[in-house]
Write a protein that holds these residues in place. Structure first.
Motif, PDB file in Angstrom:
ATOM      1  N   LEU A 155       0.891  -1.179   0.260  1.00 56.01           N
ATOM      2  CA  LEU A 155       0.249  -0.093  -0.123  1.00 56.01           C
ATOM      3  C   LEU A 155       1.025   1.245   0.201  1.00 56.01           C
ATOM      4  O   LEU A 155       1.370   1.794   0.914  1.00 56.01           O
ATOM      5  N   LYS A 156       1.165   1.710  -1.374  1.00 57.32           N
ATOM      6  CA  LYS A 156       2.341   3.271  -0.684  1.00 57.32           C
ATOM      7  C   LYS A 156       1.127   3.973  -1.489  1.00 57.32           C
ATOM      8  O   LYS A 156       1.389   4.658  -2.317  1.00 57.32           O
ATOM      9  N   GLN A 191     -15.841 -10.293  17.162  1.00 58.05           N
ATOM     10  CA  GLN A 191     -16.182  -8.961  17.088  1.00 58.05           C
ATOM     11  C   GLN A 191     -14.766  -8.070  16.142  1.00 58.05           C
ATOM     12  O   GLN A 191     -15.209  -6.986  15.821  1.00 58.05           O
ATOM     13  N   TYR A 192     -13.971  -8.827  16.095  1.00 58.37           N
ATOM     14  CA  TYR A 192     -12.968  -8.363  15.272  1.00 58.37           C
ATOM     15  C   TYR A 192     -12.214  -9.827  13.778  1.00 58.37           C
ATOM     16  O   TYR A 192     -12.353 -10.752  15.127  1.00 58.37           O
ATOM     17  N   ARG A 193     -11.692  -9.545  13.447  1.00 59.04           N
ATOM     18  CA  ARG A 193     -10.829 -10.643  12.174  1.00 59.04           C
ATOM     19  C   ARG A 193      -9.243 -10.615  12.659  1.00 59.04           C
ATOM     20  O   ARG A 193      -8.951  -9.710  12.518  1.00 59.04           O
ATOM     21  N   ILE A 194      -8.805 -11.597  12.777  1.00 59.59           N
ATOM     22  CA  ILE A 194      -7.819 -11.959  13.039  1.00 59.59           C
ATOM     23  C   ILE A 194      -7.088 -12.800  12.343  1.00 59.59           C
ATOM     24  O   ILE A 194      -7.618 -13.121  10.646  1.00 59.59           O
ATOM     25  N   THR A 195      -6.045 -12.130  11.199  1.00 64.36           N
ATOM     26  CA  THR A 195      -5.071 -12.279   9.757  1.00 64.36           C
ATOM     27  C   THR A 195      -3.743 -12.520  10.199  1.00 64.36           C
ATOM     28  O   THR A 195      -3.608 -11.331  10.492  1.00 64.36           O
ATOM     29  N   GLU A 196      -3.538 -13.212   9.144  1.00 66.99           N
ATOM     30  CA  GLU A 196      -2.070 -13.008   9.058  1.00 66.99           C
ATOM     31  C   GLU A 196      -0.932 -13.038   7.581  1.00 66.99           C
ATOM     32  O   GLU A 196      -0.490 -13.263   7.213  1.00 66.99           O
ATOM     33  N   ARG A 197      -2.211 -12.884   6.589  1.00 63.93           N
ATOM     34  CA  ARG A 197      -2.403 -12.187   5.304  1.00 63.93           C
ATOM     35  C   ARG A 197      -2.114 -10.740   5.466  1.00 63.93           C
ATOM     36  O   ARG A 197      -2.982  -9.854   5.461  1.00 63.93           O
ATOM     37  N   PRO A 198      -0.821 -10.272   5.085  1.00 62.11           N
ATOM     38  CA  PRO A 198      -0.532  -8.798   4.039  1.00 62.11           C
ATOM     39  C   PRO A 198      -2.133  -8.673   3.335  1.00 62.11           C
ATOM     40  O   PRO A 198      -2.512  -7.466   3.094  1.00 62.11           O
ATOM     41  N   ASP A 199      -2.241  -9.056   2.772  1.00 59.16           N
ATOM     42  CA  ASP A 199      -3.352  -8.719   1.581  1.00 59.16           C
ATOM     43  C   ASP A 199      -4.294  -8.033   1.887  1.00 59.16           C
ATOM     44  O   ASP A 199      -5.614  -7.850   1.369  1.00 59.16           O
ATOM     45  N   VAL A 200      -4.946  -9.190   2.749  1.00 57.11           N
ATOM     46  CA  VAL A 200      -6.349  -9.531   3.459  1.00 57.11           C
ATOM     47  C   VAL A 200      -6.298  -8.289   4.338  1.00 57.11           C
ATOM     48  O   VAL A 200      -7.299  -7.135   4.381  1.00 57.11           O
ATOM     49  N   ALA A 201      -4.838  -7.688   5.407  1.00 55.79           N
ATOM     50  CA  ALA A 201      -5.022  -6.409   5.449  1.00 55.79           C
ATOM     51  C   ALA A 201      -5.040  -4.689   5.194  1.00 55.79           C
ATOM     52  O   ALA A 201      -5.432  -4.480   5.298  1.00 55.79           O
ATOM     53  N   VAL A 202      -4.300  -5.619   3.832  1.00 53.09           N
ATOM     54  CA  VAL A 202      -4.535  -4.174   2.760  1.00 53.09           C
ATOM     55  C   VAL A 202      -5.623  -3.387   2.208  1.00 53.09           C
ATOM     56  O   VAL A 202      -5.806  -2.682   2.423  1.00 53.09           O
TER      57      VAL A 202
END
Length: 505
Positions: free
Chosen positions: A176-177, A245-256
């Motif tokens: 995410l630039k 009530q919150y998502r937990i992820t280990e994937r940068p693409d999901v976070a972006v």
């Protein structure tokens, strides 16, 4: 999690007397065999003194001599003892922010100096100077970036977050630039003083949502934070709700993707997962791979997950209700097969289902806790052996074993592990309701769950807000996977009008 107070010495300024500072530092950091204290002599006739403090267990870059680097910054040559350097010249150089070979930080109180040593810095104190030079030198080995463990995909990026906060932030910034991407860091409380960071896109996120998050995140300053799950519990709206009530992820693409949707991403040092705030119900049934597959295929898989959600929640309850209260709703041939299979079973359907569900949960937990090479084999073999033995012993019927197995498979298809746990929790009350009131009990249980979801909030927003009808476009990217070009146009329209693109719109 135990509430503990941070170790705080009352703010003590650094003295100009080196021996006094050294004595205080040794008193605070004493009884640590990995603490290195290195005295130095420099200046004319080696008459000036300095002392370095660091933990050799977390400072791995020992080939760098930071004291030598300081002296070389003061002289015009790169060899020699630096005897022409005085304390006054060092003070003038660093207080005027001279260009030095190693990036340094100046601190003026003993608390900050101690904290820098604990953070993995090399701290140098000089005789005649009431400030300390701190050089970052942490070099602890961490897990390298690899494929995600809990969110594997057939097609798509295969990068996963690690336990290093800076690496995780770098993974997000590379994807995410944007100058709108803002980063805020703060320090947790207690004895851990864990560094916490959260990111958001300015101009995209709702200001009210951001303000509410900032109001809650200050609670981390009071407690020890070991992982992002601690933060999730501290800032959630309903502590005793089974729904995440919150998502937990280990994937940068999901976070972006979540940042672009106007969410907040929270990270912490030492944690390999990220927290996405807020997390809506419909997002718990979506996976990142939905957007790497063709629209029709991804839509079909999404519907399969929706069906699996209801199967994992209600399948044992439906079996109990039909066999106990509503046998007339079962086709005659199937009813005869069930009666034949249940012949000789000493327990009612509810007790039978309860026993089998308990042993299935036990096997699932054992498969997780066992070493990986044997965990899957033990869980599979255990399920086969115990299921067959239960049928032969007359404890359970074959149809009940099938029901429990289908329920487990349905729960495995839920992308978010926290949501799968919520289904496991709610399944048992649903079975109890079905055993008492049959189909009416199942309907009552579903209504209670729906009422709870409608009243549940996540960062002040409705948990199932995107499921409220506001036009046909609301269904896009909820029950179907909308085409990428439509999602991009919708996002640009929202940003062009000054509105925040809502999640899943």
């Amino acid at each position: 999690m135990t509430a503990t107070k941070s170790f705080n010495v009352q703010l003590t300024p650094i003295s100009c007397k080196l021996e006094e500072n050294r004595e205080r530092m040794e008193q605070i950091l004493g009884d640590c065999h990995d603490l290195s204290i290195l005295p130095w002599q420099y200046g004319p006739d080696m008459s000036r003194s300095a002392v370095s403090f660091y933990f050799d267990t977390i400072v791995m870059n020992k080939q760098v001599n930071y004291m030598k680097s300081v002296l070389q910054d003061m002289v015009f040559h790169e060899v020699g003892p630096g005897t022409e350097v005085t304390t006054e010249s060092i003070i003038h150089f660093f207080e005027q922010k001279g260009v030095n070979a190693q990036s340094a930080e100046l601190v003026s109180n003993l608390d900050a100096a101690v904290n820098r040593v604990l953070d993995g810095y090399v701290v140098i104190l000089y005789d005649g100077w009431n400030k300390a030079l701190c050089f970052p030198a942490t070099g602890v080995e961490t897990r390298q970036i690899s494929e995600p463990v809990n969110e594997a995909v057939v097609q798509g990026p295969r990068e996963s977050t690690v336990e290093n906060l800076k690496k995780n932030i770098a993974l997000l910034r590379i994807r995410l630039k944007s100058a709108k991407l803002k980063l805020v860091t703060l320090e947790g409380g207690g004895e851990t003083r864990t560094t916490i960071a959260y990111l958001y896109l300015k101009g995209v996120i709702h200001e009210e949502l951001l303000a509410e998050f900032k109001r809650r995140i200050v609670r981390v300053k009071e407690l020890d934070i070991m992982e992002t799950s601690y933060i999730e519990e501290l800032i959630q709206d309903s502590l005793y709700s089974p729904f995440p009530q919150y998502r937990i992820t280990e994937r940068p693409d999901v976070a972006v993707a979540s940042l672009i949707d106007g969410k907040i991403v929270v990270l912490s040092q030492g944690s390999g997962s990220m927290l996405i705030c807020p997390g809506l119900f419909v997002e718990m049934l979506q996976a990142s791979e939905d957007y790497y597959q063709r629209t029709l295929g991804a839509t079909l898989i999404r519907w399969v997950r929706i069906v699996a959600f209801f199967l994992a929640l209600t399948l044992p309850s439906i079996y109990i209700a039909l066999t106990t209260f509503h046998p007339e709703m079962i086709p005659t041939v199937l009813l005869l097969a069930i009666l034949d299979a249940r012949e000789g079973i000493p327990f009612p359907a509810f007790v039978e289902a309860l026993i089998m569900e308990f042993f299935f949960e036990l096997l699932r937990e054992a498969g997780i806790r066992l070493p990986r090479p044997v965990g899957s084999a033990v869980s599979i073999v255990g399920a086969l052996v115990i299921g067959e033995a239960a049928i032969n012993a007359g404890i359970a019927s074959p149809i009940m074993v099938v029901m429990v197995a289908l329920t487990g498979i349905a729960s495995f298809s839920i992308p978010q592990y926290n949501m799968a746990i919520a289904l496991r929790i709610m399944r048992f009350p649903m079975m109890v309701m079905a055993s008492f009131m049959g189909g009416f009990g199942i309907l009552f249980g579903l209504l209670v769950i729906l009422w709870h979801m409608m009243t549940l909030r996540t960062l002040g927003q409705q948990y199932i807000s995107t499921m409220h009808w506001s036009g046909p476009q609301q269904l896009l990217n909820v029950f179907i996977r909308a085409p990428i070009q439509y999602l991009n146009r919708a996002s640009h329209r929202k940003q062009g009008t000054g509105q925040t693109p809502q999640p899943n719109e």
